[in-house]
Design an enzyme around this catalytic site. Structure first.
Site, PDB file in Angstrom:
ATOM      1  N   CYS A  37      54.417  46.814 -54.334  1.00 57.65           N
ATOM      2  CA  CYS A  37      53.026  46.378 -54.177  1.00 57.65           C
ATOM      3  C   CYS A  37      52.413  45.992 -55.523  1.00 57.65           C
ATOM      4  CB  CYS A  37      52.168  47.499 -53.600  1.00 57.65           C
ATOM      5  SG  CYS A  37      52.880  48.338 -52.194  1.00 57.65           S
ATOM      6  N   ASP A  38      52.640  46.809 -56.533  1.00 58.50           N
ATOM      7  CA  ASP A  38      51.862  46.685 -57.771  1.00 58.50           C
ATOM      8  C   ASP A  38      52.641  46.183 -58.978  1.00 58.50           C
ATOM      9  OD1 ASP A  38      49.639  47.672 -56.427  1.00 58.50           O
ATOM     10  OD2 ASP A  38      50.125  49.755 -56.882  1.00 58.50           O
ATOM     11  N   CYS A  86      53.746  52.526 -55.601  1.00 55.90           N
ATOM     12  CA  CYS A  86      54.425  51.434 -54.884  1.00 55.90           C
ATOM     13  C   CYS A  86      54.755  50.300 -55.848  1.00 55.90           C
ATOM     14  CB  CYS A  86      53.542  50.942 -53.738  1.00 55.90           C
ATOM     15  SG  CYS A  86      54.286  49.614 -52.782  1.00 55.90           S
TER      16      CYS A  86
END
Ligand code: FAD
Length: 341
Positions: free
Chosen positions: A167-168, A164
């Site tokens: 997300c990261d 992701c």
């Protein structure tokens, strides 16, 4: 994780014995344990609808608490400026569900019958017994990101390897470092473009000699000087110093020539699998297998059966969007149940 397991077994056994002895009926049942399920539970329990939530026991290969339990720091969930671990965030959501009276059962739903009302449910422990019945269901079983399980992946998962980018991507280990994205569709292109904000250059590894992505996305990638596309290329191994990823062994599928590619991040963009097996053929799905909901709502093709979170969202797939759709599902279910009375 271990903290969950011991009490869960006892609980599961007790509830399966209870089911064998008498019929159990729930007014509203939530299936799942991620942000969508717990937000729905918080809303329904505060509305005194006495929801029952089946949180699963390693259902779909994921611990109770959902996908966030597989990651470390969560920095983009509003209200937590210091960031917190995914497991802690989910533990807090669970506590909030319990606080307002949600009945949480640590079992996996293995079968559902939506053909007549009340709906029928079976768990892994009572498959051949009298089913549990329920007036309404919120399906919040989530999805799982596809991974390649390369040699070395278990060592560097969340230590350079992610599924992701949104997300990261902002994590410090990726800042101004070369990164790789694996995939040939729109998601891979979007993730690569997103990562150019953080990485020094982004490689896209495409197995075939062409993209599956839309032409518009391909043009955007071509114009971006920080993105390098490697067609006919597969990853063979993730390497590093034992702590962080710093290399990928790659192979050209046409020439069979292998090389080391220096990258500090690897992002999979090879798709997700929504956890819909238990309702296959009983409710309309999108072409991609995600549950089809009426736009802006949690309503599905079956009245009384609602869907929330990643199981019906192939696009945004974030904790906060899942929580938002859990809220929508709770309000939709409450309205539906009130109209039945
Ligand atoms: P999920 O979190 O997928 O949870 C569903 C749960 O339902 C699972 O626990 C599963 O075991 C259970 N279940 C499945 N089937 C059954 C069944 N039959 N019976 C009972 N239970 C069942 N999002 C962010 O916003 N920020 C981040 O930083 C972030 N980082 C991420 C890092 C990783 C590695 C991953 C994989 C995802 C990340 N995400 C992040 C995305 C986020 O985790 C998801 O969007 C979100 O968790 C989806 O929530 P959900 O409620 O739909 O379901």
């Amino acid at each position: 994780m271990i903290r969950h397991i011991a009490p869960l077994r006892k609980h599961s056994l007790e509830s399966s014995i209870r089911v064998q002895l008498r019929m159990v009926h729930h007014k509203v049942t939530i299936i799942g344990s991620g942000p969508a399920a717990h937000t729905a539970a918080i809303y329904l329990s505060r509305a005194e609808m006495k929801p029952t939530l089946y949180e699963g026991m390693m259902a779909n290969g994921i611990a109770a608490g959902g996908q966030l339990t597989t990651t470390t720091e969560i920095e983009n969930f509003p209200g937590f400026p210091e960031a917190l671990s995914g497991s802690e965030l989910m533990e807090r959501m669970r506590q909030q569900s319990v606080k307002f009276g949600t009945n949480i059962i640590t079992e996996t739903i293995s079968k559902i019958d939506l053909s007549s009302k009340p709906f029928k449910l079976w768990t892994e422990f009572n498959e051949d017994k009298v089913p549990v019945t329920t007036d309404a269901i919120i399906l919040a079983t989530g999805a799982s990101a596809k991974r390649m399980h390369l040699p070395g992946e278990e060592i560097y998962w969340q230590k350079g390897i992610s599924a992701c980018a949104v997300c990261d991507g902002a994590v410090p280990i990726f800042r101004n470092k070369p990164l790789a994205v694996i995939g040939g569709g729109d998601s891979a292109c979007e993730e690569a473009e997103f990562l150019t904000k953080y990485g020094s250059k982004i490689y896209i590894l495409v197995r075939k000699n062409h993209f599956r992505a839309s032409v518009i996305m391909q043009r955007r990638i071509e114009k971006n000087a920080n993105i390098i596309v490697l067609f006919n290329t597969v990853a063979l191994e993730a390497k590093g110093d034992g702590k962080l990823l710093d290399m990928l062994r790659i192979k050209n599928t046409k020439t069979d020539v292998e090389n080391d590619l220096e990258v500090n991040g690897l992002f999979y963009a090879i798709g997700h699998t929504p956890a819909t097996d238990i309702v296959k053929g009983q409710v309309d799905e999108q072409e991609t297998g995600y549950i089809k909901t009426v736009s802006g709502s949690s309503l599905t093709s079956v009245p009384g059966f609602f869907a929330a979170g990643d199981v019906q969202d192939s696009r945004y797939r974030q904790a906060v969007t899942s929580a938002g759709s859990g809220c929508i599902a709770a309000l939709d279910a409450e309205r539906y149940l009130s109209a039945q009375e």
